[in-house]
Design an enzyme around this catalytic site. Structure first.
Site, short mmCIF file in Angstrom:
data_model
loop_
_atom_site.label_atom_id
_atom_site.label_comp_id
_atom_site.label_asym_id
_atom_site.label_seq_id
_atom_site.Cartn_x
_atom_site.Cartn_y
_atom_site.Cartn_z
N ASP A 92 9.27 0.02 -0.90
CA ASP A 92 8.01 -0.64 -1.20
C ASP A 92 7.22 0.09 -2.28
OD1 ASP A 92 8.57 -2.46 0.77
OD2 ASP A 92 7.35 -1.48 2.29
N LYS A 93 6.45 -0.67 -3.04
CA LYS A 93 5.62 -0.10 -4.11
C LYS A 93 4.67 0.96 -3.56
CE LYS A 93 2.50 -1.51 -7.86
NZ LYS A 93 1.85 -2.66 -8.55
#
Length: 238
Positions: free
Chosen positions: A102-103
């Site tokens: 995930d970012k």
């Protein structure tokens, strides 16, 4: 020795993406041994491939990288996405990430230019371990640990049993063999916890170690050999 579809061959040479290769083939800018190939042509070792008159060849070596991804970097090869992982790595060969992180998460992610190994690592039924350190917003209870281990209902399914260990009042370690979308964050949220930090520290036998944030390294020969053994995988060579 083996055959490879022409669009994949062009892509893995680093010239362009598969979609871009399809466009070049359609525009008849690609020749193989002096002839315009059909879209599904299978390139053989020894074939002379030209794109817009320039000879290309697939990288004759595969690379396997470990990156300590910072928060804010997106796990995508799409160059139009600001903060994409490929621009961060800036490798001379055209590499791509194996799976996603995930970012808003950081830690270990693997990259390679070997397209075949990606499916072996990501295949769900292989149940390969991934390890994370997670910090949450309130004290961890025995009930929370038990629920996380036994499975939590998210995305219309119950997560598979996993290993969870408390590290401190607000921090735990979790080892998954599953990879649902934002799984750990969703599991914690379902149990009333917000994730403050999520760091991946291991994928199978590859560990993050003391690799600095934003830096990458080549996997060692020992790491590669163990990874291939666990996958029962033999890299193809041209």
């Amino acid at each position: 020795m083996y055959h490879m579809r022409i669009n994949k061959f062009i892509s893995e040479s680093g010239k362009t993406s598969r979609r871009g290769a399809d466009k070049l083939i359609k525009e008849k800018q690609v020749t193989v041994n002096g002839r315009i190939p059909k879209p599904g042509y299978q390139v053989k070792p020894g074939d002379k491939v030209l794109v817009s008159g320039d000879p290309i060849q697939m990288a004759n070596n595969y690379v396997y990288l470990a990156l300590n991804k910072p928060v804010g970097i997106t796990s995508t090869t799409e160059k139009n996405v600001k903060g994409n992982i490929v621009d961060l790595v800036n490798h001379p060969l055209r590499v791509f990430n194996i799976g996603r992180l995930d970012k808003d998460s950081d830690g270990l992610i693997l990259l390679t230019n070997d397209g075949d190994i990606v499916n072996e690592i990501l295949r769900v039924e292989n149940e390969h371990e991934k390890e994370y350190i997670v910090s949450v917003d309130k004290p961890i209870t025995d009930e929370f640990l038990k629920n996380m281990e036994e499975g939590v209902n998210i995305l219309g399914t119950k997560t598979l049993p996993c290993k969870v260990y408390q590290k401190s009042k607000f921090e735990f370690q979790i080892i998954l063999t599953q990879g649902l979308n934002r799984q750990i964050r969703r599991m914690c949220g379902e149990l009333g916890y917000d994730v403050l930090r999520l760091q991946r520290t291991r994928v199978m036998n590859i560990t993050l170690g003391n690799l600095p944030v934003g830096q990458w390294r080549d996997l060692s020969k020992k790491e590669r050999q163990q990874l291939f053994r666990e996958l029962n995988y033999q890299p193809k060579e041209w």
